[in-house]
Structure formats: C-alpha cells, structure tokens
Design an enzyme around this catalytic site. Structure first.
Site, PDB file in Angstrom:
ATOM      1  N   SER A 247       2.877 -16.748  10.678  1.00 39.26           N
ATOM      2  CA  SER A 247       3.895 -16.136   9.829  1.00 39.26           C
ATOM      3  C   SER A 247       3.247 -15.191   8.803  1.00 39.26           C
ATOM      4  O   SER A 247       2.533 -14.274   9.173  1.00 39.26           O
ATOM      5  CB  SER A 247       4.739 -17.231   9.170  1.00 39.26           C
ATOM      6  OG  SER A 247       5.875 -16.699   8.538  1.00 39.26           O
TER       7      SER A 247
ATOM      8  N   ASP B 154      13.599 -14.651  16.312  1.00 33.36           N
ATOM      9  CA  ASP B 154      12.867 -14.478  15.057  1.00 33.36           C
ATOM     10  C   ASP B 154      13.196 -13.118  14.449  1.00 33.36           C
ATOM     11  O   ASP B 154      13.194 -12.089  15.143  1.00 33.36           O
ATOM     12  CB  ASP B 154      11.368 -14.565  15.351  1.00 33.36           C
ATOM     13  CG  ASP B 154      10.513 -14.771  14.117  1.00 33.36           C
ATOM     14  OD1 ASP B 154      10.900 -14.306  13.041  1.00 33.36           O
ATOM     15  OD2 ASP B 154       9.438 -15.390  14.260  1.00 33.36           O
TER      16      ASP B 154
ATOM     17  N   HIS C 161      11.839 -18.794  14.402  1.00 32.26           N
ATOM     18  CA  HIS C 161      10.587 -18.650  13.662  1.00 32.26           C
ATOM     19  C   HIS C 161       9.930 -20.019  13.435  1.00 32.26           C
ATOM     20  O   HIS C 161      10.576 -20.960  12.989  1.00 32.26           O
ATOM     21  CB  HIS C 161      10.879 -17.987  12.318  1.00 32.26           C
ATOM     22  CG  HIS C 161       9.668 -17.610  11.533  1.00 32.26           C
ATOM     23  ND1 HIS C 161       8.863 -16.562  11.898  1.00 32.26           N
ATOM     24  CD2 HIS C 161       9.121 -18.131  10.401  1.00 32.26           C
ATOM     25  CE1 HIS C 161       7.875 -16.437  11.013  1.00 32.26           C
ATOM     26  NE2 HIS C 161       7.997 -17.390  10.111  1.00 32.26           N
TER      27      HIS C 161
END
Length: 317
Positions: free
Chosen positions: A161, A259, A289
C-alpha cells in the site's frame, strides 16, 4: 452503487469485520491508537528460527535516528540476500509490527534477511521525511551488510500500500543517487499517484472498501503538505510522477480488481515494461485493497504464493 456483489465470496467474512473509518485530523490519533492496540507480538512461535531485533540506525542529516526491526534466519548460512520493507498505512499510520507475520513469511520462504523500517509519519513529517528515513535504513543495511551476514549485491526493496508507494519512490531515489545497487522491488497494491484523487473519470467499480477516495485524499494531502494533483509534485513522493523509469530494478506489482489504486498500478506496470524494466503484474478478481491479509481465502493464498515465488526468484534464482 455497491460493489459487494463483485467481491470473492471467501473474502466477504473478512470484509464484514473491517470498520468504516473516516480519516480526519481529529480522528487520526484515535485510529493510530486503535492500530497500536491491535498489534501482534513479534515473537510468534511458528517462526522460531527467525531472530528479530530492534535497532536504531542513523537517520537523514539533521533528523532523528530511524527505528528498524531486523529479521535474521538462524538456520540459513550467509551471506544472505536481504529485503528492506516499508509498512503500509496511507503514509499517516502504522508500524513495522503490524506486518510482522508477512515479513517473517517472506524471510522464511526466501531464506533472506529483512529490515522493516519505522519511518516517520505524515502529517507531522511530510515528504521528504518518510522516503529519506527509508533511504537511511537502506544505506545502513548496505554499509553494515558484512556485520549482518548480508550479501550487499542482493538487496531488494518492498512494501504494501503506502509502504509499496514508498518503496517505489525509494527505488527511484536510490537509482538516481547511484550509491546502492538494488536487484528487485516488490510492490503490493502500491499507492503511487496523487493524481488519482483529482481524476475526472474515476473507475466506477473501485474504492468502496478499505481504502476509499476520502482516505486517499487525506493520505496524500498529509504526505505532500499541499493539495494532491498540484503541479511540480516530486516523483520521490509520488513515484508515478517520474518521467523516466528506465534502469529501475525488476518489479513485481499486484493489485486488487476493486482497489481504488487499480488503474494507477496497472499504468505504472505498463510504463515500467515500456521502459525495459522486467515487470510481473497480477490483478486478482473479486478482491479489495489489502486482500492478501485474509489468509483463509483461496485468492489471498494465490496472491501470497505469487509474491513469494517472485521474491525467491529475484533473491535466490
């Protein structure tokens, strides 16, 4: 419109336990405290053959020392390949402990050492603080390779991320400074492009779960100290801003189909390939995500298998 009907059925139980968080300046302290309370201890019995130690290494010039967690397998003979890891958290939260299990899984599978970086967080420390902290930790790993039993010619970088976005930026910074050779970058659903916040045509089926457009706006504003999408943003803050990607280390990029970061990640992978950088891209259907942290789902297990295989090929051959 909801995209719940597009989520892999095995991921729904995990999704139902994810709290709906609104990021604000006022709520950030509470969110950080909640994450700290939920951290798992690093002395997990299933990885008894991995020694973990806390170190404080020299920080960027004029800045504090950088705290790192060092992972060394005790049953593998050196010199070892190594992975510098930067945790996720939207640039505004998180710590190395939160991804301890994943780091140990990678260390165990690849027979490598790892250094997980506790970089300073925004908005208290905006760009370039976080990436300079990561570079300081990387430089310490490289210059202390012999002491750690590490092969300085086999160092990879990676993260998840925001940590993957930071790793991508670190890859650019390291390439441009020319001090440290890197062999690989492992980017899990990376947060790469502040301009996603301002796009006039957002993807209609992404960003409902876990990392939303509101969260993305908050994270980028905190890191940049200005409005996302502004002209002149440094590629060392948002790697997608780099004009030239040639010469970067080979990359593994994975992203979830639902995502918010889907299209920026696919575009970065396309540009890496176009620049002659060996790049492996995976898009997993029915996922949101951070899906690889749902270990009971077959699609999450596939994602873990893919990233471990790529890391082993890069570091071990």
């Amino acid at each position: 419109m909801t995209t719940r009907h597009l989520v892999d059925l095995e991921l729904l139980p995990t999704l139902d336990h994810i709290p709906d968080i609104q990021f604000t300046t006022e709520s950030l302290g509470h969110i950080r405290a909640m994450m700290k309370q939920n951290r798992q201890p690093v002395n997990s019995p299933e990885f008894a053959s991995i020694a973990v130690s806390e170190r404080f290494v020299p920080g960027p010039e004029g800045a504090p020392e950088v705290r790192v967690l060092v992972y060394l397998p005790t049953t593998v003979q050196g010199p070892l390949p190594a992975l510098l890891w930067t945790h996720g958290g939207g640039y505004v939260m998180g710590a190395p402990e939160q991804e301890d299990f994943l780091v140990k899984t990678m260390v165990s599978a690849a027979g490598c050492a790892a250094v997980s970086v506790d970089y300073r967080l925004a908005p208290e420390t905006p760009h370039p603080g976080p990436v300079e902290d990561a570079y300081a930790a990387l430089k310490w790993l490289y210059t202390h390779a012999s002491e750690l039993g590490v092969d300085p010619t086999r160092i990879a970088i990676g993260g998840g991320s925001a940590g993957a976005g930071l790793a991508a930026a670190l890859g650019l910074l390291t390439h441009d400074r020319g001090e440290i050779p890197l062999v690989f970058q492992l980017l899990l659903f990376p947060m790469l492009d502040d301009r996603t916040v301002t796009t006039a045509d957002p993807h209609p089926y992404t960003g409902e779960f876990l990392w939303t457009a509101q969260a993305n706006q908050f994270g980028w504003t905190a890191l940049l100290g200005e409005q996302p999408g502004s002209p002149g943003i440094s590629p060392y803050a948002a790697a997608a801003r780099a004009e030239n990607l040639a010469g970067l280390p080979p990359a593994f990029i994975c992203v979830a189909s639902l995502d918010l970061l889907l299209e920026e990640d696919m575009e970065y992978a396309r540009r890496l390939m176009r620049a002659g950088v060996p790049t492996e891209l995976h898009v997993y259907p029915g996922t949101y995500h951070g899906f690889v942290l749902a270990p009971n789902a077959q699609v999450a297990q596939a994602g873990i298998r893919d990233l471990l295989a790529a890391l082993k090929r890069a570091l071990v051959g």
